[in-house]
Design an enzyme around this catalytic site. Structure first.
Site, short mmCIF file in Angstrom:
data_model
loop_
_atom_site.label_atom_id
_atom_site.label_comp_id
_atom_site.label_asym_id
_atom_site.label_seq_id
_atom_site.Cartn_x
_atom_site.Cartn_y
_atom_site.Cartn_z
N VAL A 60 46.90 26.02 54.11
CA VAL A 60 47.42 27.01 53.25
C VAL A 60 48.75 26.73 52.98
O VAL A 60 49.20 27.26 51.93
CB VAL A 60 47.00 28.49 53.57
CG1 VAL A 60 45.54 28.72 53.39
CG2 VAL A 60 47.82 28.88 54.57
N ASN A 80 43.18 35.14 53.31
CA ASN A 80 43.10 35.70 54.64
C ASN A 80 43.87 34.81 55.66
O ASN A 80 44.13 35.44 56.91
CB ASN A 80 41.68 35.93 54.73
CG ASN A 80 41.14 36.34 56.13
OD1 ASN A 80 41.30 37.39 56.77
ND2 ASN A 80 40.68 35.07 57.11
N SER A 83 49.08 44.02 56.78
CA SER A 83 48.79 44.41 58.28
C SER A 83 49.52 45.67 58.53
O SER A 83 50.65 46.06 57.93
CB SER A 83 49.20 43.37 59.37
OG SER A 83 49.42 43.77 60.80
N TYR A 85 56.35 37.89 62.67
CA TYR A 85 54.80 38.26 62.31
C TYR A 85 54.84 39.44 61.48
O TYR A 85 54.48 39.51 60.21
CB TYR A 85 53.92 38.31 63.23
CG TYR A 85 52.54 38.89 62.81
CD1 TYR A 85 51.51 37.98 62.33
CD2 TYR A 85 52.15 40.25 62.78
CE1 TYR A 85 50.37 38.05 62.07
CE2 TYR A 85 50.88 40.69 62.29
CZ TYR A 85 49.98 39.41 61.81
OH TYR A 85 48.64 39.99 61.41
N SER A 127 56.53 38.81 57.95
CA SER A 127 55.75 38.03 57.21
C SER A 127 54.69 38.99 56.58
O SER A 127 54.38 38.83 55.23
CB SER A 127 55.05 36.84 57.77
OG SER A 127 53.98 37.54 58.78
N LYS A 128 54.21 40.09 57.14
CA LYS A 128 53.28 40.68 56.67
C LYS A 128 53.79 41.91 55.65
O LYS A 128 53.18 42.37 54.77
CB LYS A 128 52.26 41.64 57.92
CG LYS A 128 51.53 40.64 58.63
CD LYS A 128 50.61 39.95 57.59
CE LYS A 128 49.57 38.95 58.14
NZ LYS A 128 48.62 38.42 57.39
N ILE A 167 41.94 44.78 64.90
CA ILE A 167 40.62 44.40 64.75
C ILE A 167 40.28 43.30 65.73
O ILE A 167 40.84 42.51 66.14
CB ILE A 167 40.40 43.77 63.29
CG1 ILE A 167 41.10 44.81 62.22
CG2 ILE A 167 38.96 43.48 62.62
CD1 ILE A 167 40.49 46.30 62.06
N1 LIG Z 1 43.00 40.76 63.84
C1 LIG Z 1 43.79 41.62 63.48
O1 LIG Z 1 43.84 42.79 64.44
C2 LIG Z 1 44.45 41.58 62.30
C3 LIG Z 1 45.34 42.88 61.92
C4 LIG Z 1 46.13 42.99 61.07
C5 LIG Z 1 46.20 41.80 59.95
N2 LIG Z 1 45.34 40.77 60.41
C6 LIG Z 1 45.32 39.62 59.38
O2 LIG Z 1 43.90 39.27 59.04
C7 LIG Z 1 44.01 38.02 58.66
C8 LIG Z 1 42.66 37.30 59.62
O3 LIG Z 1 42.99 37.70 60.91
P1 LIG Z 1 42.01 37.13 62.11
O4 LIG Z 1 42.13 38.21 63.19
O5 LIG Z 1 40.58 37.17 61.52
O6 LIG Z 1 42.44 35.96 62.61
P2 LIG Z 1 41.77 34.76 63.42
O7 LIG Z 1 42.82 33.91 64.09
O8 LIG Z 1 40.66 35.08 64.16
O9 LIG Z 1 41.34 33.71 61.89
C9 LIG Z 1 42.26 33.11 61.43
C10 LIG Z 1 41.71 31.95 60.69
O10 LIG Z 1 42.80 31.22 59.60
C11 LIG Z 1 42.97 29.90 60.01
N3 LIG Z 1 44.12 29.48 59.60
C12 LIG Z 1 45.37 29.50 60.42
N4 LIG Z 1 46.27 28.70 60.04
C13 LIG Z 1 45.76 28.22 58.82
C14 LIG Z 1 46.40 27.26 57.91
N5 LIG Z 1 47.70 26.87 57.74
N6 LIG Z 1 45.47 26.92 56.92
C15 LIG Z 1 44.09 27.38 56.74
N7 LIG Z 1 43.62 27.96 57.89
C16 LIG Z 1 44.29 28.61 58.55
C17 LIG Z 1 42.49 29.67 61.51
O11 LIG Z 1 41.76 28.38 61.85
C18 LIG Z 1 41.33 30.87 61.90
O12 LIG Z 1 40.22 30.28 61.18
C19 LIG Z 1 45.40 37.07 59.15
O13 LIG Z 1 46.07 37.11 58.21
C20 LIG Z 1 45.90 38.04 60.13
O14 LIG Z 1 47.15 38.09 60.25
C21 LIG Z 1 44.64 40.68 61.47
#
Ligand SMILES: NC(=O)c1ccc[n+]([C@@H]2O[C@H](COP(=O)([O-])OP(=O)(O)OC[C@H]3O[C@@H](n4cnc5c(N)ncnc54)[C@H](O)[C@@H]3O)[C@@H](O)[C@H]2O)c1
Length: 274
Positions: A90, A116, A166, A179, A182-183, A212
């Site tokens: 991305v 995402n 987030s 982080y 960024s959010k 999550i």
């Molecule tokens: N899990 C949480 O508690 C939480 C809370 C708030 C926000 N978020 C946000 O939600 C989103 C999804 O989080 P998640 O928990 O499913 O994370 P995760 O780490 O399980 O999945 C993230 C995915 O993004 C992909 N990715 C990373 N860098 C990339 C790049 N440069 N290009 C393309 N793909 C890339 C990874 O390979 C992975 O499959 C993220 O933006 C995260 O910051 C997560």
């Protein structure tokens, strides 16, 4: 059993709200190889939405797409959407354009774009290296901007973009300065995008999840002290499931939200208030 007496419980029940306008539409989801992105892809396909899932981990993305399709077939889901796997970093604007073109080639339309993909590095402010700051801003912020640009260029009027912000946009934690920054930027960028893309009839909103249950937060679940500490800041006293973020996502994509733009929905068990 109440949520408070069973904090380890993760509620994976599927959202049953009906959105009859969604089947046949087409969504691009970045970071869809695992976690919330994979859950969103499965949930949308279950409802007849076609998905182009993009991830930097192309192999895992292909496996995930196959697994989703196989699971829906095994369950006998009627007229599921098709899930197509694509490779994308991305941080490269051109690759977003290719992802959009892939949606148009495969399905002839593009209705939804879910920015995402994200990374969650840990480093104290005094230690964080310039490359770490650049990486998190490139993936989490520029990645969202490039995705929105590609979506805006290729989407028809009536499209919807959803960005992953987030609770970290409004609640800071030690070691997560880059982080959180960024959010917060994603939340602000969502508002700017909504103001500009309204001219094209495209809505732009954000989701702001709390803890999550994904790989990104697995370390919290595996460390009882970290889990207890995390749950101290969640009024609902449990961590959330990707399926619980999917419900608000569906709403934002649906016609029920057709007058909603530039908004971030917190899906955090109330933790932004603690
Ligand atoms: N899990 C949480 O508690 C939480 C809370 C708030 C926000 N978020 C946000 O939600 C989103 C999804 O989080 P998640 O928990 O499913 O994370 P995760 O780490 O399980 O999945 C993230 C995915 O993004 C992909 N990715 C990373 N860098 C990339 C790049 N440069 N290009 C393309 N793909 C890339 C990874 O390979 C992975 O499959 C993220 O933006 C995260 O910051 C997560």
């Amino acid at each position: 059993m109440t949520e408070q007496s069973n904090p380890g419980r993760v509620n994976r029940e599927l959202v049953t709200a009906a959105y009859p306008e969604l089947p046949g539409k087409v969504a691009v989801i970045t970071g869809a190889a695992r976690g919330m992105g994979a859950s969103f892809a499965a949930g949308l396909a279950r409802r007849g939405v076609h998905v182009v899932g993009g991830d930097i981990n192309a192999e895992q993305m292909a496996d995930t797409a196959r697994e989703i399709q196989a699971a829906l077939a095994a369950e006998g889901v009627t007229a599921p959407g098709r899930v197509v796997a694509a490779a994308i970093d991305v941080t490269d604007a051109d690759q977003h354009d290719q992802l959009a073109r892939r949606a148009l080639t495969e399905f002839g339309r593009l209705d939804f774009w879910i920015n995402n993909a994200g990374i969650f590095p840990f480093a104290l402010i005094e230690d964080i290296a310039p490359e770490q700051i650049s990486a998190v801003l490139e993936v989490n912020v520029s990645g969202v901007l490039y995705g929105a640009q590609a979506a805006a260029r290729h989407m028809a009027e009536g499209g919807a973009i959803v960005n992953m912000s987030s609770v970290s946009a409004v609640r800071v934690r030690k070691g997560r300065g880059a982080y959180c920054t960024s959010k917060a930027a994603v939340a602000h960028l969502t508002e700017s995008l909504a103001v500009e893309l309204g001219d094209k009839g495209i809505r732009v909103n954000a989701l702001a999840p709390g803890y999550i249950d994904t790989e990104m937060t697995r370390w919290v679940r595996e460390d009882p002290i970290a889990l207890a500490h995390a749950l101290d800041s969640v009024p609902l006293h449990r961590i959330g499931a990707p399926e619980e973020v999917f419900g608000p996502l569906l709403f934002l994509l649906s016609d029920s939200a057709r007058y909603v733009t530039g908004h971030a929905i917190a899906v955090d068990g109330g933790s932004r208030h603690v």
